[in-house]
Design an enzyme around this catalytic site. Structure first.
Site, PDB file in Angstrom:
ATOM      1  N   ALA A  36       0.842  -1.194   0.000  1.00 13.82           N
ATOM      2  CA  ALA A  36       0.000   0.000   0.000  1.00 13.82           C
ATOM      3  C   ALA A  36       0.884   1.254   0.000  1.00 13.82           C
ATOM      4  O   ALA A  36       0.593   2.232  -0.706  1.00 13.82           O
ATOM      5  CB  ALA A  36      -0.917  -0.006   1.221  1.00 13.82           C
ATOM      6  N   HIS A  37       1.961   1.230   0.752  1.00 16.29           N
ATOM      7  CA  HIS A  37       2.902   2.356   0.757  1.00 16.29           C
ATOM      8  C   HIS A  37       3.539   2.525  -0.623  1.00 16.29           C
ATOM      9  O   HIS A  37       3.645   3.622  -1.151  1.00 16.29           O
ATOM     10  CB  HIS A  37       3.998   2.137   1.814  1.00 16.29           C
ATOM     11  N   ARG A  38       3.940   1.410  -1.174  1.00 13.20           N
ATOM     12  CA  ARG A  38       4.591   1.442  -2.494  1.00 13.20           C
ATOM     13  C   ARG A  38       3.639   1.980  -3.562  1.00 13.20           C
ATOM     14  O   ARG A  38       4.009   2.794  -4.398  1.00 13.20           O
ATOM     15  CB  ARG A  38       5.056   0.022  -2.855  1.00 13.20           C
TER      16      ARG A  38
END
Ligand code: SF4
Lengths: 202, 299
Positions: A36-38
């Site tokens: 999700a961060h990526r």
């Protein structure tokens, strides 16, 4: 008295907090980890959840789908926050997230992000996944389910979720960095003392 | 009991035992955690110990895996050469893993390497991982089940030292591994140290070391002394539960060793987290069993 944060969290709620303080969270807690961060930072995709004033949890839960189609939280514990260090500062900047919960400390970049944008990182005790699950009242949503169970953004309604131990405060103090320096300072003399007693090769 | 029934009955026992150890800690670990909790004075550390014990209480009451990471399943087998199901044991343990995964439920933690696909069953190439030792005259089998979680497996390291570095080099290696990588492995840790010739022999022994009961001692006096020195020394660093600092860093240090080549000292460290989920069971020749790690268990 328990100190309880409620989402949406405001800057003022966080300003008086210091590293080592214990707080609890009531409101919405969204699981959010590696991919999700990526997706947000590297792939520039918009997050399907509004995190303004919100709280995220670095965690990969075990979730059960009940017969009526609703989800039930079986077990949810923190994963190592440091893996998100690469993205977190920008993540804070882009989303307006105020509380990041995980395991272990985070690095100088996140500390800088917390200081600039008035956010905190806190630790939930690792391995206490059933305790955490019992503090989830309901799973309100599940976004990006294509990522599989551990990486899905599970939107949880939580009540007095904690203990959450503040590890980075809004002044940029970093509890784990402070501890690390202390541990390393103690190490040398201890090793020396042990080594004077293990000269078994003569 | 014919062979087919025997296989079925042992599979059933091992499946239940595998699921069981994910929910309840072994007696020695429980005792040690209670001891550390009682001795703790740091307020944050006390808070964390309190969470751990309410977590274990909730896991027991709700019959759920106490940590979400139920690990890769590993079996360490000491089988008698005359154990009647010796040849069937590999298949039995694989079936038991499948069944425990469904019943537990256990998280799916077997990713097929290079294909990078999660098999979704906790089985895959050489998984569950089996480690064998044959006991010449025995007709029973002792099986240690271990859940190798990600966090507690990550600090694992091995290295071959020059003899000139001596046991002093072993101390330094252990301290480096624990202080640099122990914090994220959910301390207080059980530290296993292997001292041997090469990386793989030392590594295997270091893992065997964390399967040993927490208060057991190495039979050699020097090694036992080193276990004690390392335990005291690491505790003096005061890493505390979750690395938040506190009275203890470790639950214990166990060393396992073998004779070694005179020109090398192979050393390895394996760590177990506070939620050290291992179980020891003895299967007798008539397939009756005794659980050795957990007191008062009904499977
Ligand atoms: S290190 Fe152990 S207790 Fe911590 S999350 Fe991993 S398996 Fe669970």
């Amino acid at each position: 008295m328990k100190k309880i944060l409620t989402t949406p969290i405001k800057d003022e709620d966080l300003e008086s907090l210091n590293v080592g303080d214990v707080v609890y969270l009531t409101g919405r807690l969204v699981t959010c980890r590696d991919v999700a961060h990526r997706r947000l930072i590297e792939l520039n995709r918009e997050l399907p959840v509004n995190l303004e004033g919100g709280a995220i949890f670095h965690a990969g839960p075990i979730v059960r789908k009940k017969d009526d189609g609703q989800f039930e939280m079986v077990s949810i514990g923190p994963t190592t926050s440091m893996r998100m260090e690469k993205f977190e500062k920008q993540f804070i900047e882009r989303t307006g997230v105020k509380l990041i919960v995980g395991k272990g400390g985070m690095g100088p970049e996140t500390a800088e992000g917390c200081q600039t944008h008035k956010a905190v990182h806190a630790v939930f005790p690792g391995g206490c996944a059933v305790l955490a699950a019992t503090q989830v009242e309901e799973i309100e949503g599940a976004e990006w389910q294509d990522l599989g169970m551990p990486e899905t953004l599970w939107v949880n309604r939580v009540r007095e979720f904690g203990p959450l131990i503040i590890s980075i405060d809004t002044k940029g103090n970093n509890l784990f960095e402070q501890n690390k320096a202390r541990f390393n300072a103690k190490k040398g003399p201890v090793i020396e003392r042990i080594n004077s007693q293990v000269k078994f090769i003569k | 009991m014919d062979k087919e029934q025997a296989v079925q009955s042992l599979t059933d026992v091992m499946a239940k035992f595998t699921a069981y150890i994910g929910k309840r800690l072994p007696t020695d670990i429980k005792g040690k955690l209670a001891e550390l909790q009682a001795a703790e004075t740091n307020s944050l550390a006390k808070e964390v110990y309190a969470s751990m014990s309410s977590n274990q209480e909730a896991a027991d009451r709700l019959d759920r895996p106490s940590c979400q990471d139920t690990g890769v399943i590993q079996y360490f087998i000491s089988a008698g050469a005359k154990f009647p199901l010796l040849g069937e044991l590999e298949d039995i343990l694989r079936e038991a893993t499948l069944e425990a995964t469904r019943k537990g439920p256990l998280r799916h933690n077997a990713v097929e390497t290079f294909d990078e696909k999660n098999t979704g069953t906790n089985t895959g190439s050489r998984v569950p991982w089996l480690d064998w030792e044959i006991i010449p005259d025995s007709d029973s089998a002792i099986i240690d089940v271990y859940m190798a979680g990600g966090g507690c497996t990550l600090p694992g390291s091995a290295k071959v030292l020059m003899p000139g570095q001596g046991y002093e080099g072993v101390t330094e290696f252990v301290f480096d591994v624990i202080t640099s990588r122990g914090v994220n492995a959910c301390p207080p840790l059980l530290v296993g140290v292997g001292v041997s010739t090469s990386v793989e022999t030392a590594a295997r022994l270091s893992k065997r070391a964390i399967l040993r009961p927490i208060d057991s001692k190495h039979p050699n006096a020097n090694a036992a002394k080193m276990e004690e020195l390392l335990e005291e020394g690491l505790n003096e660093i005061g890493i505390g539960p979750q690395g938040l600092s506190g009275k203890a860093s470790v639950m214990g240090v166990n060393i396992e060793s073998s004779a070694r080549h005179p020109s090398t000292i192979g050393v390895a460290v394996s760590t177990g987290c506070w939620a050290h989920r291992r179980g020891k069971i003895r299967i007798n020749a008539d397939l009756s069993y005794d659980v050795l790690s957990h007191e008062g268990v009904a499977l």
